[in-house]
Design a protein around this motif. Sequence first.
Motif, PDB file in Angstrom:
ATOM      1  N   LYS A  53      15.832  -2.357  11.694  1.00 21.14           N
ATOM      2  CA  LYS A  53      15.202  -3.518  12.320  1.00 21.14           C
ATOM      3  C   LYS A  53      13.898  -3.758  11.566  1.00 21.14           C
ATOM      4  O   LYS A  53      12.909  -3.060  11.794  1.00 21.14           O
ATOM      5  N   GLY A  54      13.933  -4.696  10.644  1.00 18.47           N
ATOM      6  CA  GLY A  54      12.763  -4.950   9.810  1.00 18.47           C
ATOM      7  C   GLY A  54      12.466  -3.755   8.933  1.00 18.47           C
ATOM      8  O   GLY A  54      13.315  -3.309   8.165  1.00 18.47           O
ATOM      9  N   GLU A  55      11.258  -3.211   9.070  1.00 19.63           N
ATOM     10  CA  GLU A  55      10.866  -2.057   8.267  1.00 19.63           C
ATOM     11  C   GLU A  55      11.110  -0.725   8.987  1.00 19.63           C
ATOM     12  O   GLU A  55      10.739   0.324   8.483  1.00 19.63           O
ATOM     13  N   ILE A  56      11.709  -0.776  10.167  1.00 14.89           N
ATOM     14  CA  ILE A  56      11.998   0.440  10.923  1.00 14.89           C
ATOM     15  C   ILE A  56      13.473   0.792  10.735  1.00 14.89           C
ATOM     16  O   ILE A  56      14.356  -0.047  10.927  1.00 14.89           O
ATOM     17  N   VAL A  57      13.708   2.036  10.321  1.00 14.80           N
ATOM     18  CA  VAL A  57      15.074   2.511  10.105  1.00 14.80           C
ATOM     19  C   VAL A  57      15.283   3.740  10.982  1.00 14.80           C
ATOM     20  O   VAL A  57      14.430   4.622  11.046  1.00 14.80           O
ATOM     21  N   PRO A  92       6.901   2.397   8.723  1.00 18.09           N
ATOM     22  CA  PRO A  92       5.931   2.166   7.645  1.00 18.09           C
ATOM     23  C   PRO A  92       4.691   3.032   7.854  1.00 18.09           C
ATOM     24  O   PRO A  92       4.273   3.265   8.995  1.00 18.09           O
ATOM     25  N   GLU A  93       4.140   3.510   6.772  1.00 15.81           N
ATOM     26  CA  GLU A  93       2.908   4.312   6.819  1.00 15.81           C
ATOM     27  C   GLU A  93       1.821   3.482   7.491  1.00 15.81           C
ATOM     28  O   GLU A  93       1.606   2.334   7.136  1.00 15.81           O
ATOM     29  N   PRO A  94       1.137   4.050   8.510  1.00 18.31           N
ATOM     30  CA  PRO A  94       0.062   3.301   9.171  1.00 18.31           C
ATOM     31  C   PRO A  94      -1.060   2.987   8.178  1.00 18.31           C
ATOM     32  O   PRO A  94      -1.377   3.811   7.312  1.00 18.31           O
ATOM     33  N   ALA A  95      -1.627   1.821   8.320  1.00 16.45           N
ATOM     34  CA  ALA A  95      -2.715   1.415   7.437  1.00 16.45           C
ATOM     35  C   ALA A  95      -3.979   2.174   7.797  1.00 16.45           C
ATOM     36  O   ALA A  95      -4.325   2.309   8.972  1.00 16.45           O
ATOM     37  N   ALA A  96      -4.654   2.680   6.759  1.00 18.39           N
ATOM     38  CA  ALA A  96      -5.931   3.367   6.978  1.00 18.39           C
ATOM     39  C   ALA A  96      -6.999   2.292   7.166  1.00 18.39           C
ATOM     40  O   ALA A  96      -7.131   1.383   6.362  1.00 18.39           O
ATOM     41  N   ASP A  97      -7.789   2.417   8.244  1.00 15.55           N
ATOM     42  CA  ASP A  97      -8.808   1.411   8.513  1.00 15.55           C
ATOM     43  C   ASP A  97     -10.190   1.823   8.023  1.00 15.55           C
ATOM     44  O   ASP A  97     -11.165   1.132   8.261  1.00 15.55           O
ATOM     45  N   GLY A  98     -10.278   2.961   7.343  1.00 15.18           N
ATOM     46  CA  GLY A  98     -11.554   3.395   6.796  1.00 15.18           C
ATOM     47  C   GLY A  98     -12.452   4.127   7.769  1.00 15.18           C
ATOM     48  O   GLY A  98     -13.495   4.635   7.391  1.00 15.18           O
ATOM     49  N   PHE A 115       7.247   8.760   7.925  1.00 16.41           N
ATOM     50  CA  PHE A 115       6.673   7.525   7.407  1.00 16.41           C
ATOM     51  C   PHE A 115       7.226   7.229   6.014  1.00 16.41           C
ATOM     52  O   PHE A 115       7.527   8.143   5.247  1.00 16.41           O
ATOM     53  N   HIS A 116       7.366   5.934   5.709  1.00 13.24           N
ATOM     54  CA  HIS A 116       7.820   5.523   4.381  1.00 13.24           C
ATOM     55  C   HIS A 116       6.789   4.601   3.760  1.00 13.24           C
ATOM     56  O   HIS A 116       5.871   4.123   4.425  1.00 13.24           O
ATOM     57  N   ASP A 117       6.953   4.347   2.475  1.00 18.51           N
ATOM     58  CA  ASP A 117       5.976   3.580   1.707  1.00 18.51           C
ATOM     59  C   ASP A 117       6.171   2.073   1.779  1.00 18.51           C
ATOM     60  O   ASP A 117       5.458   1.320   1.132  1.00 18.51           O
ATOM     61  N   GLY A 118       7.153   1.613   2.554  1.00 15.25           N
ATOM     62  CA  GLY A 118       7.397   0.183   2.670  1.00 15.25           C
ATOM     63  C   GLY A 118       8.482  -0.321   1.745  1.00 15.25           C
ATOM     64  O   GLY A 118       8.969  -1.442   1.902  1.00 15.25           O
TER      65      GLY A 118
END
Length: 173
Positions: A53-57, A92-98, A115-118
Amino acid sequence: MTDDFAHRLPLNQIRDGERVDLSADEPERAGVAERLGLRGLERLEAHAVLDRKGEIVRARGRLKASLCQSCVVTDEPVDARIDEAFDIYFLPEPAADGSEEEEVELVEADCDVVFHDGSAIDLGSAIADTLALGLDPYPRSAGAEAALKEAGVLSEAEAGPFAALAKLKRSDS
């Protein structure tokens, strides 16, 4: 993540309901065995049905392995077979917000997330990790109990609180 049993599947080629069968060849089995501290890995196979489903497998299937571990007491070989179901989510790997890293508490449902790289998922490495979780952490050979007794190590029944109470009861008689 290691490349011992890497099987990268590009996200744009994964079809909903697709079945994937994986079987590790000799070099892959040797790499996984070395990584997991096994004496040998004779068989490592898995089949999975993928839902996307989209980027989720989601990969649901079964892992089968034949392996040899070392006894924690005698260092003798201990053969084992693993046959267990798995259910893994690739997100997808969560985005780092700094911001500073905050402590994250995992719940049971989070433990089967990779997690995957997209662009692709690595089903083989996730299978190898699942195998690691299925291993007996304290394998014992047939001669382990005798070796422990000879070394003077008490069994759980002999060292437990009820054993101490039984000794007190015997000394009162």
